[in-house]
Design a protein around this motif. Structure first.
Motif, PDB file in Angstrom:
ATOM      1  N   ALA A   1       0.831  -1.205   0.000  1.00 25.11           N
ATOM      2  CA  ALA A   1       0.000   0.000   0.000  1.00 25.11           C
ATOM      3  C   ALA A   1       0.866   1.256   0.000  1.00 25.11           C
ATOM      4  CB  ALA A   1      -0.939  -0.013   1.203  1.00 25.11           C
ATOM      5  N   SER A   2       1.973   1.234   0.743  1.00 27.64           N
ATOM      6  CA  SER A   2       2.877   2.392   0.769  1.00 27.64           C
ATOM      7  C   SER A   2       3.456   2.671  -0.616  1.00 27.64           C
ATOM      8  CB  SER A   2       4.008   2.151   1.772  1.00 27.64           C
ATOM      9  OG  SER A   2       3.517   2.074   3.083  1.00 27.64           O
ATOM     10  N   VAL A   3       3.827   1.595  -1.300  1.00 26.79           N
ATOM     11  CA  VAL A   3       4.364   1.752  -2.656  1.00 26.79           C
ATOM     12  C   VAL A   3       3.278   2.264  -3.597  1.00 26.79           C
ATOM     13  CG1 VAL A   3       5.363   0.524  -4.626  1.00 26.79           C
ATOM     14  CG2 VAL A   3       6.168   0.026  -2.306  1.00 26.79           C
ATOM     15  N   HIS A   4       2.077   1.743  -3.434  1.00 26.28           N
ATOM     16  CA  HIS A   4       0.961   2.223  -4.266  1.00 26.28           C
ATOM     17  C   HIS A   4       0.718   3.720  -4.068  1.00 26.28           C
ATOM     18  CE1 HIS A   4      -1.050  -1.993  -4.883  1.00 26.28           C
ATOM     19  NE2 HIS A   4      -0.084  -1.747  -5.748  1.00 26.28           N
TER      20      HIS A   4
ATOM     21  N   GLY B   1       2.495   5.946  -6.229  1.00 23.89           N
ATOM     22  CA  GLY B   1       2.119   5.928  -7.634  1.00 23.89           C
ATOM     23  C   GLY B   1       2.782   4.826  -8.428  1.00 23.89           C
ATOM     24  N   LEU B   2       3.335   3.802  -7.754  1.00 24.12           N
ATOM     25  CA  LEU B   2       3.998   2.689  -8.428  1.00 24.12           C
ATOM     26  C   LEU B   2       3.180   1.412  -8.281  1.00 24.12           C
ATOM     27  CD1 LEU B   2       6.464   4.703  -7.859  1.00 24.12           C
ATOM     28  CD2 LEU B   2       7.890   2.665  -8.091  1.00 24.12           C
ATOM     29  N   LYS B   3       3.217   0.583  -9.327  1.00 26.72           N
ATOM     30  CA  LYS B   3       2.672  -0.763  -9.266  1.00 26.72           C
ATOM     31  C   LYS B   3       3.676  -1.669  -8.546  1.00 26.72           C
ATOM     32  CE  LYS B   3      -0.918   0.178 -11.951  1.00 26.72           C
ATOM     33  NZ  LYS B   3      -2.328   0.138 -11.477  1.00 26.72           N
TER      34      LYS B   3
ATOM     35  N   ASP C   1      -2.746  -7.342  -2.468  1.00 22.34           N
ATOM     36  CA  ASP C   1      -3.120  -6.347  -3.478  1.00 22.34           C
ATOM     37  C   ASP C   1      -1.981  -6.102  -4.465  1.00 22.34           C
ATOM     38  OD1 ASP C   1      -4.815  -4.582  -4.782  1.00 22.34           O
ATOM     39  OD2 ASP C   1      -4.229  -2.870  -3.555  1.00 22.34           O
ATOM     40  N   LEU C   2      -1.384  -7.188  -4.936  1.00 21.28           N
ATOM     41  CA  LEU C   2      -0.302  -7.080  -5.907  1.00 21.28           C
ATOM     42  C   LEU C   2      -0.852  -6.680  -7.273  1.00 21.28           C
ATOM     43  CD1 LEU C   2       1.709 -10.337  -5.067  1.00 21.28           C
ATOM     44  CD2 LEU C   2       2.112  -8.020  -4.194  1.00 21.28           C
TER      45      LEU C   2
END
Length: 596
Positions: free
Chosen positions: A264-267, A270-272, A331-332
């Motif tokens: 979630a932090s990476v999302h 703005g990154l997949k 949530d990958l």
């Protein structure tokens, strides 16, 4: 009773005389042909037996004169585009290795004979070797070089193309043909699969934490990356680079305490987020070793792992359930599915019979596994990304995955160029990715730029510690990723024309109606072609400070805008570009834009 060998089945089509060798009275064969257009023929093979049985080794053979042929290309040739000889073994392809296509060409890059086979599932061996006595090529397609499930009918088609066209056009037509065959429809490629990515492999290997990954993700986003691929190491605290602990696929809490929160932090940046799995491996030290140790194709002691046998339905269910659970619980956005080419049996396991197995053929079982993986994951997330690594880049793999990455070649810009272009030649609209580019932080910035410039015609993947790079390196990366994104309509979606495969593609041209990119990777005379569009970009992919460009026709007055490898403007001037040779002063790994 021992089968009686039959006389060779023969067929003459134009200048070719085909022979089907190896049929017997228990497995009969026939040949027919269809003309697609002048220079393109389809040879249809049909084999029939009276009952289900293991077919004998059968080969379709024909000859081609060795006239004006100086090189050969096939997907696993890599740097060796030499001519083969008729006493060498054929080059094998199957669903999880290479692709059944072979091309003979001349030094000008013109096709002389390109042949491809419709059966990309089973092992076939293609050959085109010079016969010393006659200077002709003995060409062949050998069937059933590995055991397959018993059958009573087998049908396949050989496509031959002897047109006077560029070799890359002939190969592109092959991939189009494969895509029309039943069961070979390529997977949909989401937009996110066609954007630059950051990988943790070369930068971290197995030694990372969620905080470290997130720090690199922030920097990667700033320079133009849109996804992160977290590679091997998330599932184990072991750093010995083996695979002894693969198989349980539980997150190592020491590294990533909360995987869903980390994703979630990476999302939010703005990154997949894509995650690595070694599909067939169950390590000796995993808990699942005891569960599956009798259902292995083989063990690999040097890697401390076993290779699962996909002919067992519970093995396939185990693998698929892993990915479904990870996709939903964490949530990958996709998976890097590794080592699919390791689904290879031994003499003992290939012929294994077990009532618990529902397949006899390993390739058919792999096809079932991979088809179910993509179908079930796409049902959950229609735009799920699946990355496969060279060598499993054939037409069947295109229906399972939507990202093909070059084989590992760390710090090797030339190898990365050759491998990405080889994949591009037969992959259509499947997203072709570079191997992760990396370099020494003390490298000259121009030499560092070679790593990216050599992979311009693929989707860039980076794997270098961004927080340890000098500022000028970051400027270079930012410039080239910006350039790539601005011109990806031609770099990865345009018509690609890699020149001189026998010299490792020293010149590559790609174009659309409005734009052309001409990239020189060697000290060659650059011939960019005629009828220039409104924008032509000359990329100096060398460490020289100039390109020698030969124009076939007058281009008239045009603006010339030159930038160095960091994107800094060197000069802008109006120049007269008449027919003939021009010396364009372009810094190493710089670019010159020529426009009206």
């Amino acid at each position: 009773m021992k089968p009686t060998v039959l006389n060779e089945i023969q067929l003459t089509v134009g200048t070719y005389h085909f022979q089907l060798v190896g049929c017997n009275d228990q497995f009969r064969g026939s040949l027919t042909s269809t003309t697609v257009q002048e220079g393109v023929e389809l040879i249809h093979i049909k084999l029939e037996g009276d009952s289900l049985q293991q077919p004998p080794a059968i080969e379709l053979v024909w000859f081609h004169p060795g006239i004006d042929i100086q090189g050969s290309w096939y997907p696993s040739a890599y740097r060796s585009k030499r001519l083969r000889v008729d006493w060498e073994d054929g080059v094998v392809s199957k669903s999880t290795y290479s692709a059944p296509v072979f091309s003979l060409f001349n030094v000008l890059g013109s096709n002389r004979l390109t042949f491809a086979f419709s059966d990309a599932l089973n092992s076939v061996a293609l050959s085109a070797g010079v016969n010393e006595e006659t200077a002709t090529f003995r060409c062949g397609v050998k069937l059933f070089v590995e055991p397959i499930a018993p059958l009573s009918v087998y049908e396949a088609t050989l496509r031959l193309d002897s047109r006077e066209v560029p070799y890359y056009e002939s190969l592109n037509d092959v991939q189009k043909w494969w895509a029309t065959l039943p069961g070979y429809t390529p997977a949909v490629v989401p937009e996110s699969a066609k954007l630059p990515m950051y990988s943790t492999w070369y930068s971290f290997h197995q030694q990372f934490t969620s905080e470290g990954i997130e720090q690199e993700c922030r920097l990667a986003k700033q320079i133009g990356c849109e996804a992160v691929i977290v590679d091997d190491g998330w599932q184990t605290s072991d750093h010995t680079r083996g695979y002894a602990f693969c198989g349980d696929w539980e997150v190592c809490a020491e590294k990533i305490p909360d995987m869903r929160s980390h994703v979630a932090s990476v999302h939010r940046m703005g990154l997949k987020y894509l995650l690595w799995y070694s599909v067939p491996f169950v390590g000796f030290k995993s808990r699942n070793w005891e569960r599956f140790k009798t259902k292995m194709l083989k063990t690999v002691d040097s890697l401390q792992t076993g290779v699962l046998d996909p002919r067992y339905p519970d093995v396939r269910d185990f693998i698929i359930d892993l990915y479904e659970t990870a996709l939903t619980e964490w949530d990958l956005d996709g998976f890097k599915l590794d080592f699919i080419d390791s689904f290879v049996g031994t003499e003992e396991t290939i012929y294994k019979i077990d009532s618990e197995m529902d397949y006899i053929s390993i390739p058919e079982a792999v096809d079932c596994l991979m088809s179910n993986i993509i179908d079930r994951l796409r049902f959950i997330k229609p735009e799920v990304m699946i990355e496969f690594r060279q060598n499993y880049i054939g037409p069947l793999m295109r229906k399972y995955g939507n990202m093909f990455r070059a084989m590992d070649c760390p710090n090797d810009a030339i190898e990365n160029r050759v491998r990405t272009l080889d994949i591009r030649l037969i992959s259509g609209n499947t997203a072709v990715h570079s191997d992760m580019v990396m370099w020494h932080p003390h490298e000259m910035v121009e030499s560092s730029a070679l790593q990216i410039v050599n992979t311009l015609f693929s989707v860039p993947q980076l794997s270098v510690k961004l927080d340890g790079l000098p500022e000028e390196h970051l400027q270079m990366v930012r410039f080239w990723l910006t350039f790539w994104r601005e011109h990806r309509d031609v770099l990865v979606d345009g018509r690609i024309m890699p020149q001189h495969p026998d010299f490792l593609f020293p010149l590559v041209i790609a174009d659309t109606a409005a734009k052309r990119v001409v990239c020189a990777y060697g000290d060659v005379t650059v011939r960019p072609g005629g009828n220039p569009p409104e924008l032509v970009l000359f990329v100096n992919g060398t460490l020289n400070s100039r390109l020698n460009v030969e124009l076939e026709e007058d281009w008239g007055s045009r603006w010339l805008e030159v930038r160095d490898c960091k994107g800094q403007l060197v000069k802008k001037e109006l120049v007269e570009l008449n027919a003939g040779i021009h010396r364009l002063e372009i810094p190493p790994c710089g670019v010159a834009a020529v426009y009206e």
